[in-house]
Write a protein that holds these residues in place. Structure first.
Motif: not given
Ligand code: SF4
Length: 296
Positions: A37, A39-40, A42-43, A52, A56, A223, A227-228, A231
């Motif tokens: 959840t 994972c950087y 994703r950004s 993302s 993802y 974050l 990603t933020r 998460f």
């Protein structure tokens, strides 16, 4: 979730990296089926307008010719055998590697080209490649960091839904150390209020010590945008009381510097109590792993 694998050859294998203490990275896959959840990556996916959030990791690109392309790049006269960080944007031992063996093939190429490498993984599959890791270690040097931010089962399942259990990673660490390889533990990312308490950090360090870790390092959660949102949505579902606390503490991608440094200092002090090294130099370990705000 069962991912879709897209077999797509690549034109280049090595990526030039800016702003990190290593200059080259290598990712045999794009996308990661471990779907953490936090994972950087994703950004990056969000920036590239790829999924993302919940989707993802549902589609993984497999660079089927990556080892051949890497061999060609490393045979160029200008190649200076600088450290290559393997799997910075994916886990190099995610499930696809069981079938495609691209990470293994790349490690063999690196060994032949006498090029040092570092790996970060959450998977015990790496023990399959002890033979080629030893070959690379003899030729140029290699280090393997197992990301183990927590031993708490609920937290692991909630934040790393498709990763192997931390206990399996610790057993793999033990196997690598018994094989004479440089291997340790990355407490990354440490989550404020969930895994950054001294007792939680100490339980990971104790297990790392028992498994024979040759190094440890710690890094608090980042974050970045992309990603933020995912998460925080997952956090709100699992620990509703923490959601507003995170919103308040993470005004940007990072914790306020003093808070982040306090977490890293806490982990370093506890590591010292366990006789574990946070800064032992290695020919195949980038300085990046000792910096507080890097997570892999
Ligand atoms: S294992 Fe690493 S790359 Fe894969 S989802 Fe988790 S944090 Fe991201």
């Amino acid at each position: 979730m069962r991912p879709v694998y897209r077999e797509e050859p690549c034109k280049t294998a090595l990526n030039r990296v800016e702003g990190m203490p290593f200059r080259w990275s290598l990712n045999p896959y794009m996308g990661c089926a471990h779907r953490c959840t936090f994972c950087y990556v994703r950004s990056f996916e969000a920036r590239a307008e790829r999924p993302s959030g919940a989707a993802y990791g549902a589609s993984i690109r497999v660079k089927t010719n990556v080892a051949q392309v890497l061999a060609a790049e490393l045979s160029r006269p200008g190649w200076r055998r600088e450290l290559v960080a393997v799997g910075t944007a994916t886990d190099p031992y995610q499930p696809a590697e069981g079938r495609y063996r691209l990470t293994r093939a790349c490690l063999a190429v690196l060994a032949r080209a006498r090029t040092p490498a570092s790996l970060v993984t959450r998977s015990p599959m790496v023990v399959r490649d002890i033979d080629v890791l030893q070959e690379l270690d003899r030729a140029a040097g290699v280090s393997v960091a197992f990301s183990i931010p927590t031993l708490d089962e609920r937290l692991w399942k909630a934040t790393e839904p498709d990763t192997p259990p931390p206990t399996q990673r610790l057993r793999a660490l033990e196997r690598l150390r018994a094989a004479g390889l440089d291997a340790g533990v990355a407490l990354a990312p440490l989550l404020p209020g969930l895994s950054d308490a001294p007792s939680s950090i100490a339980s990971v360090l104790r297990a790392a010590k028992e498994a024979g870790a040759s190094f440890v390092w710690a890094s608090p959660l980042r974050l970045p945008p992309g990603t933020r949102p995912y998460f925080l949505s997952q956090l709100a579902g699992e620990w509703p009381a923490l959601a507003s606390i995170y919103e308040h503490r993470y005004r940007g991608a990072n914790l306020p510097r003093a808070q982040a440094e306090a977490i890293v200092r806490r982990a370093a002090a506890l590591a010292a109590e366990f006789g574990l090294s946070c800064d032992r130099p290695s020919r195949a370990r980038p300085e990046a792993v000792q910096l507080p705000l890097w997570e892999g």
